[in-house]
Design an enzyme around this catalytic site. Structure first.
Site, PDB file in Angstrom:
ATOM      1  N   GLN A  48      -5.892   3.588   5.580  1.00  0.00           N
ATOM      2  CA  GLN A  48      -5.904   5.185   5.254  1.00  0.00           C
ATOM      3  C   GLN A  48      -6.012   4.974   3.587  1.00  0.00           C
ATOM      4  O   GLN A  48      -5.119   4.418   3.153  1.00  0.00           O
ATOM      5  CB  GLN A  48      -4.747   5.897   5.645  1.00  0.00           C
ATOM      6  CG  GLN A  48      -4.892   7.356   5.484  1.00  0.00           C
ATOM      7  CD  GLN A  48      -5.411   8.126   6.771  1.00  0.00           C
ATOM      8  OE1 GLN A  48      -4.857   8.014   7.721  1.00  0.00           O
ATOM      9  NE2 GLN A  48      -6.393   8.705   6.520  1.00  0.00           N
ATOM     10  N   THR A 106       1.262   3.756   7.250  1.00  0.00           N
ATOM     11  CA  THR A 106       1.170   2.792   8.443  1.00  0.00           C
ATOM     12  C   THR A 106       0.002   3.177   9.232  1.00  0.00           C
ATOM     13  O   THR A 106      -0.168   2.779  10.485  1.00  0.00           O
ATOM     14  CB  THR A 106       2.543   2.740   9.196  1.00  0.00           C
ATOM     15  OG1 THR A 106       3.422   2.665   8.237  1.00  0.00           O
ATOM     16  CG2 THR A 106       2.594   1.786  10.184  1.00  0.00           C
ATOM     17  N   HIS A 107      -0.952   4.000   8.578  1.00  0.00           N
ATOM     18  CA  HIS A 107      -2.349   4.438   9.293  1.00  0.00           C
ATOM     19  C   HIS A 107      -3.111   3.127   9.404  1.00  0.00           C
ATOM     20  O   HIS A 107      -4.373   3.426   8.730  1.00  0.00           O
ATOM     21  CB  HIS A 107      -2.750   5.519   8.872  1.00  0.00           C
ATOM     22  CG  HIS A 107      -1.770   6.919   8.915  1.00  0.00           C
ATOM     23  ND1 HIS A 107      -1.931   7.714   8.143  1.00  0.00           N
ATOM     24  CD2 HIS A 107      -0.451   6.911   9.684  1.00  0.00           C
ATOM     25  CE1 HIS A 107      -0.872   8.801   8.554  1.00  0.00           C
ATOM     26  NE2 HIS A 107      -0.011   8.165   9.117  1.00  0.00           N
ATOM     27  N   LEU A 108      -2.885   2.347  10.074  1.00  0.00           N
ATOM     28  CA  LEU A 108      -3.868   1.106  10.267  1.00  0.00           C
ATOM     29  C   LEU A 108      -4.693   1.301  11.548  1.00  0.00           C
ATOM     30  O   LEU A 108      -4.333   1.992  12.451  1.00  0.00           O
ATOM     31  CB  LEU A 108      -3.322  -0.064  10.455  1.00  0.00           C
ATOM     32  CG  LEU A 108      -2.443  -0.636   9.331  1.00  0.00           C
ATOM     33  CD1 LEU A 108      -1.227  -1.631   9.706  1.00  0.00           C
ATOM     34  CD2 LEU A 108      -3.231  -1.073   8.085  1.00  0.00           C
TER      35      LEU A 108
END
Lengths: 595, 215
Positions: free
Chosen positions: A350, A522-524
Site C-alpha cells: 500500500q 500492514t496492507h500487504l
C-alpha cells in the site's frame, strides 16, 4: 510428513489460520454441516482476557512490545529491493505488523471497512478501454480480478452486517439516499449502523475538502456507532472513541473482530474445533499432486500431527498463505526472469504517505480521541474516478483524515515540525505543539504489480522449524511515485482551505527505496492472485487453486494488484463469495469450479 | 485536571539530585555503576528539564530502561536473531546479533571510550554541551565503536527514552504522569464519548494511569 507424525481422525475441512478469513470460512462450512478443525499458530485470545480494561490500554505493550503480533524470533521474512541484492531478514517489527493468535490481524486492526471500486476489479480492462494498451507501463503486470462488483455485492453486504459497520450510503438500489461517497457503487442496503461522529480534525478536513471542490464522506468503520446485534446473534457496544484500536483488543466490544463477531458462536458449535498454538508446516498432497490429503502441523507440545481433511482452506495472513503454497508444492512458483509461474507473482503493498497541518495554538485538535475506522475521506483521485490520460500513471489514492487516537509514545516519535531536532528542548516544544495543534492527512494509495516485485523462498535463512523463510523482493516504482506526488499536491489544495499555521506535505521521493525500518502499513497483498487465466493467477475466481482443486486460499494474497482501500472488507467479501460457491457447487461436485 | 497548571508546575521540577532526595534511590539491576552514570547523563540531555516540562530524570526514565532490561524484550524477545549475519543497505534494517541488553553494554562502552579518548573523562563527567556533541555524533553515525555502529546504539537509547517518558507508570517511568501532563494526554481514561464533538476545546480532565494514579 515425516514417519513419526501422529495421524489424527479425518475431518471434512481443515482451516489454516484463525483470523477473519478462517473464521468466516469455518462459520460457513459448519452451517453447511461439515466438520471443521481450525489450526491457529498463535495463542487463543478473547476480549475478556486480552481486551480487559484498563490493562489493555497500555501503549508500550500494545504498539511497542507488539503483544498481539507475530513473534518474529520464530518466523519472519527476508527483504530486498531488487533481485541483484541479497535479501536480509526482517529482524525487528517496523514497516508492517502481521498478527498472530486467534483473531489474527483481525483482532489488532483499526476497523476501516471498505468495499472495492468496481473499476479496480477489472483495472487492466478498464485502463485499456480508456487509454489504450500502450498506457500500461513496461513491466507492470496489470490484471483483472475475474469477478465483478455486481457478483460480490451480496457478500460485501453480508460482511458489513456481520461486522456491524458504521457508515453513510450514497446510493441504495440506484437511488441517492444520503451524503455518502458519490463515487461508490450502488448498494443493496444501507450500512447496518449510521456513520460515527466526525472528530474535530475530520470535521475540519470535511469542510476544507468541500471548499476545494472535492466530495468528502464518512469512512466506513467496523467500529460500532451504536449498540448492535449481528446476524449471528453476537452483541457489540457503542464505540467511545477511546483511541486504542490498532494494536489492541477492543475492550468496548465495539471494533469488529473474529473474536467478537464470529468466534463466540463458532466455539459452541459441535462441528467446530479450534486448535491454537498449532503451527502448520505443509499441505500434504496425494501421489500425483492433484489433491490435498490434509495438513501436517506441530501441536502445542511440539508433536508433529497429520490432520486428514477433504478440503484444505489456507486462511493465514497474505504472505503466510503464499509461503505455505510454495512449501507444499501447490501451483507453479513464479519465475521473474520469464514472467511465468504464478505462486509469488504480483506481490503488492500500500502506497501511503502522511502530511501534517498545524492549526492555531489556541485550537486543541485532541488527537488522543479516535476510532480506528473513523474519519472523513474523499475519492476524487482514487481508482478511475479521474482522468489519468494527461497524468500518465495508473492507480489512485483516497485521501483522508483517519484520526485513530494518537498516543504519547507515538507522538514522541513523530516529534515536531520539519527541521525540529529529535531530542532536547527544541524537540519537546515541537512535539507538544504538534500533538496538541496538528492534524494528519493520508494519501492511501494503490500499489501496482510489477514483473520484478515478487515472493519466493529464501535460500539462506530459516524459521525455528527449519523451513526456509519467505523472501520479498520489493521496491517503489516511478508510476506509483508519480501517482502519490500528484495526489499529495491535491492535499495541498485542501490544506489551503484550512486556517493552517504550517503545512508539511510528504511525498514519495524518486530513487528513495522501500525502507523496512519505517512503519507504513500492514496492507500487504498479492502473491497468490485470483483471475481467469491460469497462466497469470494461482487461484481461479473462486479462490480455488487451479492445480489442487480441494485447496482454497483466502486472503489479500488474492489481489492481482493493490487498491486505494484497506484490504479487510475485500478479504471478508471474497471469503463469503468463495464459501458460497463451495456450498452451492463444490460440496456436491468436488472438482475445479472454473476452467 | 491539570492542563496548563500542570505544565507550569513542571517547569519548576527540581534537577535530578534534589528529586532523588525525595524518594528512595533506585538500585539498577542490569546496569553497573559506570553504565548507570552514563545512562543518567544521557537521559538528562535527551529530555532535559525545561520550561516545557519535566526531564527524563524526574520521569525516572533510567529506572524504566533498567526495568525493561529484565523483561523478555531486554533479552531480545520477538527479534529474529538467527544467523548468518551480514550487513546490507541501511534501509533493509537491523542486522546485528545483539539483544537490547547487548546493545547497551557495547554502546555505553563505546560512548565512554570516545569520551575518554577525546576529552579525558567518561561521558557522565563532561559538560552538557560536550555531551550533546557526542550524542549528535552518535546519532549521525560518525562515531566508530568496536561492534555496534553508534547510530544503532543511539536509536535504541532514544527509543527507550521516549518509551520511558511516555509509557504508563506501571513500567517504571513517566513518574507522576509528568510526561503525559506535559503533552496533554489524558492517559487511560479511554472514553471520549462526551468530547468527540467539542471541537477545538481543551480537554478538562487530567491524566490517569492504569493503576488509577491521577496527575
Amino acid at each position: 510428513m515425516s514417519g513419526d507424525a501422529r495421524r489424527l481422525s479425518p475431518v471434512d475441512v481443515v482451516i489454516v489460520g484463525g483470523g477473519w478469513a478462517g473464521s468466516i470460512m469455518a462459520k460457513e462450512m459448519t452451517e453447511a454441516g461439515r466438520s471443521v478443525v481450525m489450526l491457529e499458530r498463535g495463542p487463543d485470545r478473547s476480549t475478556a482476557a486480552d481486551g480487559a480494561y484498563p490493562a489493555s490500554i497500555d501503549e508500550l505493550e500494545g504498539n511497542f512490545r507488539y503483544r498481539l503480533f507475530q513473534d518474529l524470533s520464530k518466523n519472519t521474512v527476508t527483504i530486498r529491493n531488487n533481485s541483484q541484492q541479497t535479501a536480509l531478514p526482517y529482524r525487528r517489527m517496523a514497516a508492517f505488523l502481521p498478527g498472530e493468535g486467534v483473531g489474527g490481524a483481525g483482532l489488532h486492526w483499526s476497523g476501516v471497512h471498505f468495499r472495492i471500486a468496481p473499476d479496480d476489479l477489472r483495472l487492466r480492462s478498464r485502463v485499456i478501454e480508456k487509454y489504450g494498451r500502450a498506457f500500461i507501463p513496461e513491466g507492470m503486470n496489470l490484471q483483472d480480478y475475474g469477478v465483478t462488483y455486481e457478483e460480490l455485492e451480496p457478500f460485501f453486504d453480508k460482511a458489513e452486517k456481520v461486522f456491524g459497520t458504521s457508515g453513510e450510503a450514497y446510493r441504495v438500489n440506484g437511488q441517492v439516499v444520503g451524503r455518502g461517497n458519490v463515487f461508490a457503487p450502488s448498494r443493496s442496503d444501507h450500512f447496518p449502523l449510521p456513520a460515527l461522529k466526525d472528530v474535530y480534525t475530520a470535521h475540519i478536513f470535511r469542510k476544507a475538502a468541500e471548499e476545494a471542490g472535492f466530495h468528502p464522506y464518512s469512512l466506513p468503520a467496523a467500529n460500532a456507532s451504536q449498540q448492535y446485534v449481528n446476524p449471528y446473534g453476537v452483541q457489540m457496544g457503542p464505540c467511545n472513541f477511546c483511541g486504542y484500536c490498532s494494536g489492541y483488543a477492543c475492550y468496548m466490544y465495539s471494533k469488529a473482530s473474529p473474536n467478537v463477531n464470529i468466534l463466540p458462536v463458532l466455539r459452541r458449535h459441535p462441528l467446530f474445533e479450534l486448535r491454537s498454538s498449532s503451527h502448520v508446516l505443509k499441505v500434504e498432497l496425494d501421489a500425483d499432486g492433484r489433491r490435498a490429503t490434509g495438513v501436517t502441523y506441530l501441536d502445542a507440545d511440539g508433536q508433529e500431527c497429520m490432520q486428514p481433511a477433504e478440503i484444505v482452506i489456507l486462511a493465514a495472513f497474505q504472505f503466510h498463505n503464499v509461503r505455505l503454497m510454495l512449501l507444499s508444492g501447490i501451483g507453479r512458483p513464479y519465475d521473474p526472469a520469464r514472467n511465468e509461474g504464478v505462486v509469488g507473482r504480483n506481490f503488492v503493498y500500500q502506497n501511503v504517505t502522511t502530511s501534517t497541518v498545524w492549526l492555531d495554538r489556541g485550537v486543541e485538535t485532541n488527537q488522543f480521541i479516535g476510532a480506528g475506522g473513523g474519519g472523513v475521506a474523499f475519492d476524487d483521485f482514487n481508482s478511475e474516478n479521474f482522468d489519468h490520460g494527461p497524468l500518465g500513471f495508473v492507480g489512485g489514492s483516497p485521501v483522508w483524515v483517519n484520526q485513530a487516537g494518537v498516543k504519547p509514545i507515538g507522538a514522541a516519535h513523530v516529534g515536531g515540525p520539519p527541521g525540529t531536532p529529535r531530542w532536547g528542548s527544541a524537540w519537546k516544544a515541537g512535539t507538544i505543539d504538534t500533538y496538541r495543534h496538528s492534524l494528519r492527512i493520508d494519501a492511501h494509495g494503490a500499489n501496482m504489480a510489477y514483473r520484478d516485485v515478487y515472493l519466493d523462498l529464501d535460500p539462506t535463512w530459516k524459521d525455528t522449524c527449519g523451513q526456509p523463510l519467505l523472501r520479498m523482493t520489493f521496491d517503489w516504482k516511478d508510476n506509483d511515485i508519480r501517482m502519490n506526488r500528484y495526489v499529495v499536491d491535491r492535499i495541498g489544495d485542501v490544506a489551503k482551505a484550512m486556517d493552517a499555521r504550517q503545512v508539511h506535505l510528504v511525498r514519495r521521493e524518486f530513487g528513495s527505496p522501500f525502507d523496512t525500518r519505517q512503519y507504513q502499513t500492514t496492507h500487504l497483498g498479492g502473491g497468490a492472485v485470483m483471475g481467469e487465466d491460469p497462466g497469470t493467477s494461482a487461484l481461479n475466481r473462486y479462490l480455488q487453486s487451479w492445480d489442487v482443486h480441494n485447496v482454497f486460499v483466502i486472503g489479500a494474497n488474492a489481489f492481482p494488484q493493490g487498491t486505494g482501500y484497506n484490504p479487510t472488507g475485500m478479504v471478508a467479501a471474497l471469503a463469503y463469495w468463495a464459501a458460497h460457491h463451495i456450498r452451492v457447487t463444490y460440496l456436491a461436485h468436488p472438482g475445479p469450479l472454473a476452467g | 485536571m491539570q492542563g496548563l497548571a500542570g505544565v507550569a508546575a513542571c517547569g519548576t521540577v527540581p534537577a535530578f539530585g534534589a528529586s532523588a532526595a525525595t524518594r528512595p534511590p533506585y538500585a539498577p539491576r542490569f546496569f553497573n555503576a559506570p553504565q548507570w552514570d552514563f545512562l543518567i547523563a544521557a537521559c538528562a540531555r535527551l529530555i532535559p528539564a525545561d520550561i516545557h516540562g519535566p526531564g527524563a530524570l524526574a520521569l525516572d526514565v533510567p529506572r524504566f530502561i533498567d526495568m525493561q532490561m529484565q523483561t523478555p524484550y531486554g533479552h531480545g524477545a520477538g527479534w529474529y536473531l538467527a544467523g548468518p549475519f551480514m550487513q546490507g543497505a541501511d534501509n533493509l534494517g537491523y542486522q546485528l546479533p545483539y539483544t537490547p541488553r547487548d546493545l547497551y553494554q557495547r554502546g555505553i562502552t563505546g560512548m565512554n571510550a570516545h569520551a575518554t579518548t577525546r576529552h579525558g573523562r567518561p561521558f557522565a563527567a563532561l559538560a552538557p554541551a560536550v555531551q550533546d556533541d557526542l550524542l549528535r555524533a552518535a546519532e549521525q553515525g560518525s562515531l566508530v565503536f568496536d561492534e555496534v555502529p553508534s547510530a544503532v546504539f543511539f536509536e535504541q537509547l532514544l527509543a527507550n527514552v521516549m518509551e520511558g517518558a511516555f509509557s504508563d507508570p506501571i513500567h517504571g517511568g513517566n513518574t507522576g504522569l509528568g510526561g503525559w501532563t506535559m503533552l496533554g494526554f489524558p492517559g487511560a481514561r479511554a472514553d471520549f464519548m462526551d468530547w468527540v464533538d467539542r471541537y477545538g476545546a481543551h480537554y478538562p480532565l487530567g491524566s490517569v494511569s492504569i493503576s488509577g494514579e491521577r496527575a
